[in-house]
Design a protein around this motif. Sequence first.
Motif, short mmCIF file in Angstrom:
data_model
loop_
_atom_site.label_atom_id
_atom_site.label_comp_id
_atom_site.label_asym_id
_atom_site.label_seq_id
_atom_site.Cartn_x
_atom_site.Cartn_y
_atom_site.Cartn_z
N ASN A 82 -35.72 -10.81 -94.83
CA ASN A 82 -35.75 -11.58 -93.61
C ASN A 82 -37.20 -11.74 -93.15
O ASN A 82 -37.80 -10.83 -92.59
CB ASN A 82 -34.92 -10.87 -92.54
CG ASN A 82 -34.71 -11.73 -91.31
OD1 ASN A 82 -35.41 -12.71 -91.11
ND2 ASN A 82 -33.76 -11.34 -90.48
N ASN A 142 -35.64 -6.48 -93.44
CA ASN A 142 -36.84 -7.09 -92.88
C ASN A 142 -38.06 -6.90 -93.81
O ASN A 142 -38.07 -6.01 -94.65
CB ASN A 142 -37.07 -6.44 -91.50
CG ASN A 142 -38.46 -6.62 -90.99
OD1 ASN A 142 -39.33 -5.79 -91.18
ND2 ASN A 142 -38.68 -7.74 -90.34
N GLY A 194 -36.58 -4.66 -88.53
CA GLY A 194 -36.33 -6.01 -88.00
C GLY A 194 -35.83 -6.01 -86.57
O GLY A 194 -35.64 -7.06 -85.97
N THR A 235 -39.65 -3.48 -93.50
CA THR A 235 -38.77 -2.48 -94.10
C THR A 235 -39.05 -2.40 -95.59
O THR A 235 -39.27 -1.31 -96.13
CB THR A 235 -37.29 -2.87 -93.87
OG1 THR A 235 -37.09 -3.15 -92.49
CG2 THR A 235 -36.36 -1.75 -94.30
C1 LIG Z 1 -31.46 -13.83 -82.62
C2 LIG Z 1 -31.91 -12.84 -83.64
C3 LIG Z 1 -33.12 -13.02 -84.29
C4 LIG Z 1 -33.57 -12.12 -85.25
N1 LIG Z 1 -34.76 -12.37 -85.87
C5 LIG Z 1 -35.17 -11.52 -86.84
C6 LIG Z 1 -36.38 -11.77 -87.54
O1 LIG Z 1 -37.07 -12.74 -87.26
N2 LIG Z 1 -36.77 -10.92 -88.52
C7 LIG Z 1 -36.01 -9.83 -88.86
O2 LIG Z 1 -36.37 -9.10 -89.77
N3 LIG Z 1 -34.87 -9.56 -88.20
C8 LIG Z 1 -34.43 -10.37 -87.22
N4 LIG Z 1 -33.25 -10.10 -86.57
C9 LIG Z 1 -32.49 -8.91 -86.98
C10 LIG Z 1 -31.69 -9.21 -88.22
O3 LIG Z 1 -30.48 -9.81 -87.84
C11 LIG Z 1 -31.37 -8.00 -89.05
O4 LIG Z 1 -30.92 -6.98 -88.22
C12 LIG Z 1 -32.52 -7.47 -89.84
O5 LIG Z 1 -33.14 -8.49 -90.58
C13 LIG Z 1 -32.05 -6.41 -90.77
O6 LIG Z 1 -33.13 -5.86 -91.49
P1 LIG Z 1 -33.61 -4.37 -91.26
O7 LIG Z 1 -32.37 -3.49 -91.35
O8 LIG Z 1 -34.54 -4.13 -92.36
O9 LIG Z 1 -34.22 -4.31 -89.92
C14 LIG Z 1 -32.80 -10.99 -85.59
C15 LIG Z 1 -31.59 -10.79 -84.92
C16 LIG Z 1 -31.15 -11.68 -83.96
C17 LIG Z 1 -29.84 -11.44 -83.28
#
Ligand SMILES: Cc1cc2nc3c(=O)[nH]c(=O)nc-3n(C[C@H](O)[C@H](O)[C@H](O)COP(=O)(O)O)c2cc1C
Lengths: 150, 574
Positions: free
Chosen positions: B175, B299, B149, B302
């Motif tokens: 997410n 995500n 993500g 992921t």
């Molecule tokens: C402003 C902002 C937008 C984000 N948008 C997304 C998103 O659209 N999809 C996503 O998976 N993570 C997004 N993230 C990251 C998530 O906060 C998070 O780190 C992630 O979903 C964790 O999943 P992962 O460990 O599998 O990557 C975003 C973070 C920020 C700060």
Amino acid sequence: MQEEFSFLSKIGREPGNLIKGLQAIQAAYGYVSDDAIRAAAEYFGRPEADVEGVISFYAQFKRVKPGKFKIAVCDGTACHLKGAPLIHTWINQELGINPGETSSDGLFSLETVACLGCCSLAPVMSVNGKVHAKLDRRTMMKILKEYAAK
Amino acid sequence: MISPDIKQIKIGLVSCGIAAGGEAVYEKLVAAAGNIPVIKVGCLGHCYAEPLVEAVLNDGSSIFYGNVPGKDDAIENILALGEAGRFSVPEKRREKECVKVLAFAGRIDPTSFDDYVSGGGYDGLKKALAMPPEAVIEEVKLSGLRGRGGGGFSTGMKWSFLAAKDSTEKVIVCNADEGDPGAFMDRSLMESVPHQVLEGMLIAAYATRAAKLIIYCRAEYPMAIANLNIAIDQIKANKLNIIDGREIDIYIKEGAGAFVCGEETALIASLEGQRGMPRFRPPFPTDSGYMGKPTMINNVETFGNIPLILREGGAEFAKVGTEGGRGTKIFALAGDLEYPGLVEVPMGTTISEIVFDIGGADPEKVKAVQTGGPSGGCIPKAMFDTPVDYDSLRSLGAIMGSGGMIVIGNDRCMVETARYFLDFTHRESCGKCTFCRVGTTRMFEILERIVAGKGKVEDLDTLEELGNKIKAGSLCGLGQTAPNPVLATLRYYRDEYLEHVNDKSCRAAQCSALVDIVLDQSKCVKCKLCINSCPVEAVSADFVIDPDKCTRCNSCVDICPKHAIARIPKGENK
Ligand SMILES: Cc1cc2nc3c(=O)[nH]c(=O)nc-3n(C[C@H](O)[C@H](O)[C@H](O)COP(=O)(O)O)c2cc1C
């Protein structure tokens, strides 16, 4: 609750379902009216100001009645590079509306959306959900004329 | 004539195929194919070739047809296995790509449970259920998988945090907000293979003993939502949601159009029906998340990797990739290149391999690539030998982000590109932190001034100073990364900024206030198309364009059959 929002009763009443409820209202009426805010506040047990706050936070929710044909111009990165700002200029010249507005005949409303996810076909816009790809001014005008004639 | 060799026909019909006109092709195929089944499948990643049709032959081989028009002769040609319009994956792409997570995409019917299962789907879940939960987490740790993500946090570690919580009401959230405008990997995976994402979530539920699975999906993705809902019903019908004798609750919640809701704490607020405002951490979501319950967020991609890790084992999975990132990564390629679409490559593939070899971009015409969307930065062509993983890109002032890659051609203005991203982030700022709320707005205003030809040299220093303060003074990742596109372009393309402020010129002829539209009388054939198309009557009867009336809308440039009208940097016409 007013008859016109009685479909809310299909959604669980917990306050966390407010967004879901507002989405149902918008799906039914195209926008969220003052009456709808009152109905949602009452049904989900939240203050009206709270409901307004949620509506204004999320780009999806509209407070004015949209046109018969809802134009959403994609302004994602790929579309932007490939001329999305010009599409706005063309629509404005043709219909006299800016994003967030509805034409005076009630036919067209215009909004900008962050990304329709069709980046490889940029620039794109959708009209009532149907995506039109690889736009230039000529195809754009043709599409508007076709919808206006419908 | 219909060739007797054809066993079945597949056509890519998720968002991109439909946008390219695939539905008309599908209808004609169904009408003409007689007894041959015509199956709607997901996305193979070759968006440039949509609508894309695959004729599967009795001997198991396939013939592809690309850019199929919805015309009868094109359909007849396919059914006769004609030579015209055949498509094959470009040679260089075939060498470099490594299709693992997307192995099912575009090959199965996304709405068919049986298709997924017969291809090996849910084998990962079966294998997991035969192991103790702790061993599943060990396997994920062993794989070296890091979150797709954007943050790149170790997935196995995250799972172990949730597993360590003693609660019967643990929540796992997928997410699927995919807010980066220019990224579409997650959409494609959910639309094309919804079961794979759900299988990953079910494995996580078993490993961490979670009770509830929520998919937070942006409302702009109706087809992803529809296909996921079908898959959830199939899971329930097949009782796959009964794990360890516990019934796991699975459902989708739709977002409502706010980029910041991709941030974990904002996402949780949105799930609770509130404005999506991030909050201070700690407490971390694994301690107190959705409705105060221990919550873990991963995500889409992921989760999409998880079934694979279980099927082949963590050690095998870790053989692909680099120290800075294991496995493969899906990139969404768009912008100025020949073959836009999705591609899956091993971590550590270089940018030039992705952009030039796979994307088919012309090295002579490319200036930079933007990774990580509005949170990322641009990487100039001179640095394209960098292998792509989490750590290498950060050292260049960009980030891998979720995998959006926008190729920027020489004829694009970097100042305007930076302005575009700030336009996005200043509108998407939730307003909680002053630096982010006011600071991004001020940066945006300065950039607007510069592209309008009203900038001053001091503005560049102000932008840098503001940018660094916003990064330091913001609570969440949105503010902490919002200045990146400006800071990166100032670092690598300062000369373009200086031309805008000093010479009032845009070399890319993009910024409308700094360009002229000129008509070359020697090429003009006096057809009057330009006069007729001009919405503001700026073209005179003797074919001279009045720069004061002209709005630079490009109508005449586009319509001129002789290419006699050009958009050029102001002042170059002397
Ligand atoms: C402003 C902002 C937008 C984000 N948008 C997304 C998103 O659209 N999809 C996503 O998976 N993570 C997004 N993230 C990251 C998530 O906060 C998070 O780190 C992630 O979903 C964790 O999943 P992962 O460990 O599998 O990557 C975003 C973070 C920020 C700060």
